[in-house]
Design an enzyme around this catalytic site. Structure first.
Site, PDB file in Angstrom:
ATOM      1  N   HIS A 108       0.849  -1.200   0.000  1.00 36.99           N
ATOM      2  CA  HIS A 108       0.000   0.000   0.000  1.00 36.99           C
ATOM      3  C   HIS A 108       0.886   1.253   0.000  1.00 36.99           C
ATOM      4  O   HIS A 108       0.909   2.038   0.952  1.00 36.99           O
ATOM      5  CB  HIS A 108      -0.895  -0.034   1.239  1.00 36.99           C
ATOM      6  N   GLU A 212      -0.385   1.205  -5.790  1.00 42.58           N
ATOM      7  CA  GLU A 212      -0.170   0.006  -4.991  1.00 42.58           C
ATOM      8  C   GLU A 212      -0.155  -1.253  -5.864  1.00 42.58           C
ATOM      9  O   GLU A 212      -1.133  -1.560  -6.535  1.00 42.58           O
ATOM     10  CB  GLU A 212      -1.276  -0.108  -3.938  1.00 42.58           C
TER      11      GLU A 212
END
Length: 257
Positions: A108, A212
């Site tokens: 992330h 991501e």
């Protein structure tokens, strides 16, 4: 700036490690426990003969993980820092003799930017994406370069192995290369969603973007005794004559005294 270090939730910023669930989870915290539990430092940061810095972390099942997800597993997480690159090598192993499990995995990554509205992301043209801001409707990306001008939360599917993100830090370009990560998530909470996050400053959304690499639109299915490997490389381009280390392009995570 408002990141919380109480060990109860993920630290805002940096590169949270999403495992074994992406998104809301009935059995534990959103995006799983990988970004919340404490990892083991297998190998302290050391300088290799090449001059690179390497560190290795690991995570195994324990009472905390089994209370949410009752499977044996082992993850190794190898990080290599070069002058202008940061390498991530991940291995997920299923040591069971008879149990198969499935999981999501995603890095992330928060990137620091001077103005998110001036960023462009390449490598998404023609890809289908799940738009989580529109009840999960599926669309196809028609733009050669994706720009952000509103609340954005998209799972791009079957994306190529490389993206270029422009205008990172002070106008540089970031090359994101990925292996065995078929999805690319693009996220920015924009004004209203930023206000809803207690650990996200109301005025910080223009200075960040999340791009991501992950395996989230479909799960990884891991048979007994087998392993799954994936990797990512972040490479920052030079800007004039200034030297630039990759970590300066990541949204910093600073501990409070």
């Amino acid at each position: 700036k408002l990141a919380v270090f109480d060990g109860k939730k993920a630290i805002r910023g940096g590169i949270p490690f999403v495992f074994p669930q992406f998104g809301p989870w009935n059995f534990g915290p959103q995006h799983g426990f990988g970004r919340v539990v404490r990892w083991t430092l297998e190998r302290s940061p050391e300088r290799l003969p090449s001059g690179d810095i390497e560190a290795v972390f690991s995570l195994m099942d324990n009472e905390i993980t089994r209370s949410m997800w009752n499977y044996p597993f082992r993850i190794t997480y190898r990080l290599i820092l070069r002058e202008k690159e940061l390498h991530f090598h991940i291995g997920v192993y299923n040591p069971s003799k008879d149990m198969t499990f499935s999981f999501n995995l995603l890095l992330h990554t928060y990137l620091k930017v001077p103005d998110v509205r001036r960023c462009q992301i390449t490598g998404l043209h023609g890809c289908t994406f799940i738009d989580k801001t529109r009840d999960g409707a599926i669309y196809q990306e028609g733009r050669d370069a994706v720009t952000i001008n509103e609340w954005t939360d998209r799972i791009y599917q079957h994306t190529p192995q490389e993206h270029i993100i422009t205008n990172v830090v002070s106008g540089r370009k970031m090359r994101l290369q990925k292996y065995n990560f078929p999805d690319t998530v693009v996220w920015n909470p924009w004004m209203e969603k930023a206000r809803e996050c207690q650990d996200f400053g109301d005025d910080e959304y223009p200075n960040m973007i999340c791009v991501e690499a992950g395996h989230v639109s479909t799960p990884v299915i891991l048979l007994p005794g087998t392993a799954f490997e994936a990797s990512q490389i972040l490479q920052i381009s030079a800007h004039g004559r200034r030297r630039c280390g990759t970590l300066s392009a990541l949204l910093p995570v600073s501990r409070k005294a």
